[in-house]
Enzyme design. Structure first.
Site, PDB file in Angstrom:
ATOM      1  N   CYS A  54      49.177  36.276  32.004  1.00  0.00           N
ATOM      2  CA  CYS A  54      47.789  36.453  33.044  1.00  0.00           C
ATOM      3  C   CYS A  54      46.668  36.538  32.135  1.00  0.00           C
ATOM      4  O   CYS A  54      45.839  36.842  32.442  1.00  0.00           O
ATOM      5  CB  CYS A  54      48.054  37.663  33.882  1.00  0.00           C
ATOM      6  SG  CYS A  54      49.408  37.484  34.949  1.00  0.00           S
ATOM      7  N   HIS A 111      41.645  44.401  35.406  1.00  0.00           N
ATOM      8  CA  HIS A 111      42.693  43.413  35.828  1.00  0.00           C
ATOM      9  C   HIS A 111      43.213  43.431  37.116  1.00  0.00           C
ATOM     10  O   HIS A 111      43.387  42.867  38.051  1.00  0.00           O
ATOM     11  CB  HIS A 111      43.910  43.858  34.783  1.00  0.00           C
ATOM     12  CG  HIS A 111      45.226  42.910  35.051  1.00  0.00           C
ATOM     13  ND1 HIS A 111      44.988  41.417  34.749  1.00  0.00           N
ATOM     14  CD2 HIS A 111      46.360  43.132  35.200  1.00  0.00           C
ATOM     15  CE1 HIS A 111      46.034  40.973  35.172  1.00  0.00           C
ATOM     16  NE2 HIS A 111      47.122  41.964  35.133  1.00  0.00           N
ATOM     17  N   GLU A 171      45.431  51.385  34.394  1.00  0.00           N
ATOM     18  CA  GLU A 171      44.343  50.924  33.704  1.00  0.00           C
ATOM     19  C   GLU A 171      43.034  51.794  33.908  1.00  0.00           C
ATOM     20  O   GLU A 171      42.408  52.023  33.269  1.00  0.00           O
ATOM     21  CB  GLU A 171      43.984  49.850  34.622  1.00  0.00           C
ATOM     22  CG  GLU A 171      42.566  48.870  34.012  1.00  0.00           C
ATOM     23  CD  GLU A 171      42.403  47.602  34.597  1.00  0.00           C
ATOM     24  OE1 GLU A 171      41.484  46.603  34.069  1.00  0.00           O
ATOM     25  OE2 GLU A 171      43.104  47.028  35.540  1.00  0.00           O
ATOM     26  N   LYS A 200      40.182  40.449  42.177  1.00  0.00           N
ATOM     27  CA  LYS A 200      41.466  39.817  42.815  1.00  0.00           C
ATOM     28  C   LYS A 200      41.589  40.495  44.172  1.00  0.00           C
ATOM     29  O   LYS A 200      42.492  39.890  44.890  1.00  0.00           O
ATOM     30  CB  LYS A 200      42.532  40.660  41.885  1.00  0.00           C
ATOM     31  CG  LYS A 200      42.703  39.682  40.373  1.00  0.00           C
ATOM     32  CD  LYS A 200      44.082  40.037  39.765  1.00  0.00           C
ATOM     33  CE  LYS A 200      44.298  39.477  38.329  1.00  0.00           C
ATOM     34  NZ  LYS A 200      43.333  40.338  37.333  1.00  0.00           N
ATOM     35  N   HIS A 248      45.469  36.870  42.452  1.00  0.00           N
ATOM     36  CA  HIS A 248      45.851  37.009  40.939  1.00  0.00           C
ATOM     37  C   HIS A 248      46.092  35.273  40.608  1.00  0.00           C
ATOM     38  O   HIS A 248      47.211  34.970  40.987  1.00  0.00           O
ATOM     39  CB  HIS A 248      47.144  37.676  40.873  1.00  0.00           C
ATOM     40  CG  HIS A 248      47.292  38.089  39.345  1.00  0.00           C
ATOM     41  ND1 HIS A 248      46.586  37.507  38.279  1.00  0.00           N
ATOM     42  CD2 HIS A 248      48.159  38.839  38.728  1.00  0.00           C
ATOM     43  CE1 HIS A 248      46.936  37.850  37.264  1.00  0.00           C
ATOM     44  NE2 HIS A 248      47.811  38.597  37.333  1.00  0.00           N
ATOM     45  N   PHE A 284      52.015  39.861  31.639  1.00  0.00           N
ATOM     46  CA  PHE A 284      53.489  40.301  31.395  1.00  0.00           C
ATOM     47  C   PHE A 284      54.054  40.074  29.955  1.00  0.00           C
ATOM     48  O   PHE A 284      53.479  38.949  29.368  1.00  0.00           O
ATOM     49  CB  PHE A 284      54.660  39.217  32.157  1.00  0.00           C
ATOM     50  CG  PHE A 284      54.393  39.581  33.509  1.00  0.00           C
ATOM     51  CD1 PHE A 284      54.028  40.609  34.056  1.00  0.00           C
ATOM     52  CD2 PHE A 284      55.433  38.767  34.550  1.00  0.00           C
ATOM     53  CE1 PHE A 284      53.882  41.215  35.293  1.00  0.00           C
ATOM     54  CE2 PHE A 284      55.244  39.026  35.971  1.00  0.00           C
ATOM     55  CZ  PHE A 284      54.684  40.329  36.299  1.00  0.00           C
TER      56      PHE A 284
END
Length: 416
Positions: A165, A305, A316, A337, A342, A403
């Site tokens: 991502c 994110h 975060e 998002k 996403h 990831f």
């Protein structure tokens, strides 16, 4: 050596809440949700039955039928968004030195629909290896920038970054550095993804990564909310034209913003989960600010994110508080998002565009679908909940994490 300044001179977007930049911005500022029941395939047996798909999309509105059949959906999205960005930049394709124009693109997965179709067709056959001759060229993740360069004759650096991502943000940082170091005058960058497929949704569902809020898809992506239960898968693309400042100035280009810097780090912790204290996220933001030469108190907005996962959102925000200290309360923090879902490898691109447009319009888009306070989140943080907020935005950051522990951060500032 003196690093060259880099600016953004063109934007292009194809998103679940708008099929071009203008529509995308309208969707962002109005708090539009792009999530709805999946139409690409039958979801009766799926635990999650919704996603953020591109709406009203017909490939033949952009490509002739023969051309469309040779392009996976993720490559179609790349060509459409990059065409919009190139047009927006008003770059003279006859005059520019095409050896100094690169294409650096991001994709986390690539042509998963093509891979799925070809493997399923083989499995249903008699064992004879009958594959489409375009199988490999349609599937490989690097084919998107290949098509962009072929279409326009760009002969500078050309490749795809793959960091899940964080892919599009990695691509932008590479593009920034190629121009800074004098290797290119212009780079077409961004990312695209089209993973709303049986395999894509099935795989993420098996990881328990997706929201299961089937009774209300439009409210399922709810970053920072105590009732969040996973992310909503999205598709689409974002493209940016990065250009050396003097090159842009010499041709009288419209300049959206300066790309002030970029930072990278690794969590080195877990395949999919963030470090609970956000150590890697702290470092990536610190690296980005150091690279940009920007002080903590200069940052006005952070597009997080913020995927709407129980662990990731808290980690975060803890990291933001750690990095910015008391100034964290003065920053407009948001997660777009909540509207787009996403977009995986394309997330960094469309969220960078959102950050740039927030600076242009001095308006921070909202984090929608927030109803319940999470006691694990600092109440002093301004998460820009449910409604857009007007404010002067001179410096905006965009975070993207992937990831594997890949962290990328890009910071933009108004040109001066």
């Amino acid at each position: 050596m003196q690093l060259k300044r880099v600016v953004v001179t063109g934007l292009g977007a194809l998103t679940p809440i708008g099929n071009n930049v203008e529509e995308y911005w309208e969707g962002l500022k109005s708090g539009k949700s792009g999530s709805a029941t999946v139409t690409h395939f039958e979801t009766d047996k799926f635990k999650t039955k919704f996603a953020c798909e591109i709406k009203n999309y017909n490939p033949e509105d952009y490509f002739d039928r023969k051309e469309a059949r040779k392009l996976d959906r993720f490559a179609q999205f790349a060509l459409i968004s990059s065409d919009e960005a190139i047009k927006d930049s008003n770059l003279d394709l006859e005059a520019v030195d095409k050896f100094r124009v690169g294409v650096i693109w991001g994709a986390g997965i690539g042509g998963i629909q093509t891979f799925q179709d070809e493997v399923m067709n083989f499995a249903e056959g008699d064992g004879t290896p009958r594959f489409n001759p375009f199988f490999i060229p349609k599937m490989i993740a690097d084919i998107a920038p290949g098509h962009i360069s072929i279409k326009h004759g760009f002969m500078g650096p050309n490749y795809t970054t793959v960091s899940a991502c964080a892919s599009a943000a990695n691509a932008m940082i590479d593009a920034l550095n190629y121009i800074r170091l004098g290797h290119c005058d212009v780079v077409v960058t961004g990312g695209s993804e089209a993973a709303v497929t049986i395999a894509g949704m099935g795989g993420f569902s098996a990881m328990h990564a997706l929201s299961k809020r089937n009774e209300s898809p439009e409210t399922a992506s709810r970053p920072f909310d105590a009732t969040r239960d996973g992310f909503v898968l999205g598709e689409g693309a974002g493209a940016l034209i990065l250009e050396e400042y003097e090159h842009a100035k010499a041709r009288g280009a419209k300049i959206y913003a300066e790309v002030a810097g970029g930072g990278l780090s690794s969590d080195a912790y877990h395949m999919t989960a963030p470090h609970p204290d956000g150590i890697g996220v702290v470092k990536v933001m610190e690296n980005c600010l150091r690279d940009a030469g920007i002080g903590l108190d200069e940052v006005d907005a952070i597009n997080t994110h913020g995927t709407s996962t129980p662990l990731g959102d808290v980690a975060e925000l803890k990291a933001i508080s750690t990095v910015f200290g008391k100034h964290a309360a003065n920053i407009n923090i948001n997660s777009t998002k909540s509207m787009t879902g996403h977009l995986l490898g394309a997330a960094g691109a469309i969220e960078a565009i959102a950050s740039i447009l927030a600076m242009k319009h001095n308006l921070v888009p909202p984090t929608i679908n927030h109803t319940t306070v999470d006691e694990n989140i600092d109440p002093n943080l301004n998460l820009t909940l449910n409604e857009a907020q007007e404010r002067e935005v001179n410096v905006a950051m965009s975070n993207t994490f992937g990831f594997g522990g890949h962290n990328a951060c890009v910071v933009f500032k108004k040109i001066s």
